[in-house]
Design an enzyme around this catalytic site. Structure first.
Site, PDB file in Angstrom:
ATOM      1  N   ARG A 102       6.747 -38.903 -24.626  1.00  0.00           N
ATOM      2  CA  ARG A 102       6.977 -39.810 -23.473  1.00  0.00           C
ATOM      3  C   ARG A 102       8.362 -40.404 -23.657  1.00  0.00           C
ATOM      4  O   ARG A 102       8.603 -41.170 -24.600  1.00  0.00           O
ATOM      5  CB  ARG A 102       5.915 -40.912 -23.425  1.00  0.00           C
ATOM      6  CG  ARG A 102       6.257 -42.002 -22.430  1.00  0.00           C
ATOM      7  CD  ARG A 102       5.150 -43.005 -22.208  1.00  0.00           C
ATOM      8  NE  ARG A 102       4.090 -42.453 -21.389  1.00  0.00           N
ATOM      9  CZ  ARG A 102       3.181 -43.183 -20.733  1.00  0.00           C
ATOM     10  NH1 ARG A 102       3.203 -44.497 -20.806  1.00  0.00           N
ATOM     11  NH2 ARG A 102       2.250 -42.598 -20.018  1.00  0.00           N
ATOM     12  N   HIS A 129       4.949 -36.903 -14.231  1.00  0.00           N
ATOM     13  CA  HIS A 129       3.812 -37.300 -15.073  1.00  0.00           C
ATOM     14  C   HIS A 129       2.682 -36.282 -14.825  1.00  0.00           C
ATOM     15  O   HIS A 129       1.657 -36.609 -14.216  1.00  0.00           O
ATOM     16  CB  HIS A 129       3.378 -38.715 -14.693  1.00  0.00           C
ATOM     17  CG  HIS A 129       2.522 -39.409 -15.710  1.00  0.00           C
ATOM     18  ND1 HIS A 129       2.151 -38.833 -16.909  1.00  0.00           N
ATOM     19  CD2 HIS A 129       1.943 -40.644 -15.697  1.00  0.00           C
ATOM     20  CE1 HIS A 129       1.406 -39.687 -17.590  1.00  0.00           C
ATOM     21  NE2 HIS A 129       1.260 -40.782 -16.879  1.00  0.00           N
ATOM     22  N   GLN A 132      -1.050 -36.955 -15.755  1.00  0.00           N
ATOM     23  CA  GLN A 132      -1.696 -37.913 -14.844  1.00  0.00           C
ATOM     24  C   GLN A 132      -2.176 -37.205 -13.581  1.00  0.00           C
ATOM     25  O   GLN A 132      -3.308 -37.434 -13.122  1.00  0.00           O
ATOM     26  CB  GLN A 132      -0.690 -39.011 -14.460  1.00  0.00           C
ATOM     27  CG  GLN A 132      -1.261 -40.045 -13.521  1.00  0.00           C
ATOM     28  CD  GLN A 132      -2.336 -40.887 -14.177  1.00  0.00           C
ATOM     29  OE1 GLN A 132      -2.112 -41.474 -15.221  1.00  0.00           O
ATOM     30  NE2 GLN A 132      -3.530 -40.939 -13.574  1.00  0.00           N
ATOM     31  N   ASP A 206       1.046 -46.891  -6.828  1.00  0.00           N
ATOM     32  CA  ASP A 206       1.450 -47.107  -8.218  1.00  0.00           C
ATOM     33  C   ASP A 206       2.367 -48.327  -8.207  1.00  0.00           C
ATOM     34  O   ASP A 206       2.788 -48.801  -7.143  1.00  0.00           O
ATOM     35  CB  ASP A 206       2.181 -45.850  -8.742  1.00  0.00           C
ATOM     36  CG  ASP A 206       2.534 -45.929 -10.220  1.00  0.00           C
ATOM     37  OD1 ASP A 206       1.972 -46.805 -10.933  1.00  0.00           O
ATOM     38  OD2 ASP A 206       3.372 -45.125 -10.685  1.00  0.00           O
ATOM     39  N   CYS A 243      -2.841 -44.793 -10.952  1.00  0.00           N
ATOM     40  CA  CYS A 243      -2.794 -44.266 -12.326  1.00  0.00           C
ATOM     41  C   CYS A 243      -2.947 -45.371 -13.363  1.00  0.00           C
ATOM     42  O   CYS A 243      -3.285 -45.090 -14.507  1.00  0.00           O
ATOM     43  CB  CYS A 243      -1.505 -43.483 -12.539  1.00  0.00           C
ATOM     44  SG  CYS A 243      -0.013 -44.495 -12.444  1.00  0.00           S
ATOM     45  N   ARG A 271      -8.388 -39.069 -17.891  1.00  0.00           N
ATOM     46  CA  ARG A 271      -7.230 -38.760 -18.731  1.00  0.00           C
ATOM     47  C   ARG A 271      -7.707 -38.142 -20.041  1.00  0.00           C
ATOM     48  O   ARG A 271      -7.103 -37.199 -20.550  1.00  0.00           O
ATOM     49  CB  ARG A 271      -6.398 -40.027 -19.030  1.00  0.00           C
ATOM     50  CG  ARG A 271      -5.707 -40.659 -17.827  1.00  0.00           C
ATOM     51  CD  ARG A 271      -4.643 -39.767 -17.209  1.00  0.00           C
ATOM     52  NE  ARG A 271      -3.661 -39.292 -18.157  1.00  0.00           N
ATOM     53  CZ  ARG A 271      -2.605 -39.994 -18.582  1.00  0.00           C
ATOM     54  NH1 ARG A 271      -2.368 -41.195 -18.100  1.00  0.00           N
ATOM     55  NH2 ARG A 271      -1.750 -39.486 -19.465  1.00  0.00           N
TER      56      ARG A 271
HETATM   57  N1   CP Z   1      -1.364 -43.938 -16.459  1.00  0.00           N
HETATM   58  C1   CP Z   1      -0.728 -43.975 -17.637  1.00  0.00           C
HETATM   59  O1   CP Z   1      -0.013 -43.044 -18.011  1.00  0.00           O
HETATM   60  O2   CP Z   1      -0.968 -45.093 -18.361  1.00  0.00           O
HETATM   61  P1   CP Z   1      -0.239 -45.512 -19.719  1.00  0.00           P
HETATM   62  O3   CP Z   1       1.184 -45.822 -19.362  1.00  0.00           O
HETATM   63  O4   CP Z   1      -1.002 -46.706 -20.192  1.00  0.00           O
HETATM   64  O5   CP Z   1      -0.311 -44.364 -20.665  1.00  0.00           O
HETATM   65  N1  NVA Z   2       5.345 -45.049 -12.499  1.00  0.00           N
HETATM   66  C1  NVA Z   2       4.821 -45.671 -13.673  1.00  0.00           C
HETATM   67  C2  NVA Z   2       3.675 -44.887 -14.217  1.00  0.00           C
HETATM   68  C3  NVA Z   2       3.003 -45.489 -15.408  1.00  0.00           C
HETATM   69  C4  NVA Z   2       1.907 -44.653 -15.940  1.00  0.00           C
HETATM   70  C5  NVA Z   2       5.899 -45.822 -14.722  1.00  0.00           C
HETATM   71  O1  NVA Z   2       6.670 -44.877 -14.919  1.00  0.00           O
HETATM   72  O2  NVA Z   2       5.997 -46.891 -15.319  1.00  0.00           O
END
Ligand code: CP
Ligand code: NVA
Length: 297
Positions: A102, A129, A132, A206, A243, A271
């Site tokens: 990540r 993502h 997700q 989101d 998400c 997930r």
């Molecule tokens: N939805 C998601 O990816 O959550 P986190 O950022 O908590 O991993």
């Molecule tokens: N769009 C959000 C998703 C988190 C899972 C971010 O990138 O922070």
């Protein structure tokens, strides 16, 4: 042998993505897979940004299937500052069997994969993502019985998650309507929230400020809030998805998050199941080899 990375949905054959979904449903039905397919394998987990769901689902999922995980948080490893992506990828490839990463810059995940000799999984970048979206599609299948032909409406910011929905739409055959401030719409369209939700089977939002955008001006997003009034304009059987993490009172109200149409906690649970199925695909060749090894008592 080709290394099976999970970085961009559009790089993976559609039938493989459908099979991953099928595996995830089976994993969920059985809770634990009877076979410890990842016995003796290790997963490196690189986090340059915070996480709750992604971290727990990968870690618990990999361990449920018999593997070990090594979590490498920002500031705990040299990646990107004191060591090149290339060297980190090459070194980790000698020690672990797969890496999930990540990190903000999508190109860095691609670069990591280019130099890795083990599967690399995109666990969120600024551009996408995919894990997700696979969990979201699994959740939609559970609640709607199908994905093909459905109308999915997105309200709010156009971000990594909505971009991956757009990528998934032609692969899975659903219509994706993006109701976002026109300046953010890829075609400059001004789709009003009421119009977007009218025929929608699924309504998704989101956060308006993704990780790294703290302090962003949110003024333009208020018309796109998913609230009870907007949900009333959708089909009565429409489901609401997010998400998470959610900013209650901003992109979604408590009434919607906690209301009868919300499936956000199923989505979060999925997930775990989809992660195991993604890992099983990435590691199918490695895992078969590991299973042939004698187990040490
Ligand atoms: N939805 C998601 O990816 O959550 P986190 O950022 O908590 O991993
Ligand atoms: N769009 C959000 C998703 C988190 C899972 C971010 O990138 O922070």
């Amino acid at each position: 042998m080709t290394i099976q990375h999970f970085i961009n949905l559009s790089d993976i054959p559609a039938h493989t993505l459908h099979n991953i979904l099928k595996t995830a449903h089976k994993m969920k039905a059985h809770k634990m897979a009877p076979d410890q397919v990842f016995y003796g394998l290790s997963l490196g987990m690189i986090f340059d940004k915070p996480s709750t769901r992604t971290r727990v689902s990968f870690e618990v999922g990999f361990k449920q299937l018999g593997g070990h995980t090594v979590v490498l948080n920002k500031n705990e490893i040299q990646l990107g500052h004191a060591e090149t992506i290339k060297d980190t990828a090459k070194v980790l490839s000698r020690m672990v069997d797969a890496v999930m990463i990540r990190i903000s810059d999508h190109a860095q995940v691609e670069k990591f994969a280019k130099h890795a000799s083990v599967p690399v999984i995109n666990a969120l970048t600024n551009a996408s993502h995919p894990c997700q979206i696979m969990a979201d599609l699994m959740t939609i299948e559970e609640h709607k019985g199908k994905i093909t032909g459905l109308n999915i409406a997105w309200l709010g910011d156009h971000n990594n998650v909505s971009k991956t929905f757009l990528e998934a739409a032609p692969i899975f055959g659903f219509t994706f309507t993006l109701s976002t401030p026109p300046a953010l719409h890829p075609n400059g369209l001004d789709i009003k929230p009421e119009d977007a939700v009218k025929n929608a089977d699924v309504i998704v939002t989101d956060t308006w400020a993704s990780m790294g955008q703290e302090g962003k001006n949110l003024d333009a997003f208020w018309p796109y809030q998913v609230n009870a009034d907007l949900m009333k304009k959708a089909k009565p059987d429409a489901i609401f998805m997010h998400c998470l993490p959610a900013h209650r009172g901003e992109e979604v109200t408590d009434a919607v998050m906690d209301g009868p149409q919300s499936v956000v906690y199923d989505e979060a649970e999925n997930r775990l199941h989809i992660q195991k199925a993604i890992l099983a695909w990435c590691l199918e060749n490695t895992a078969v080899m590991a299973k042939t090894l004698p187990r040490v008592a």
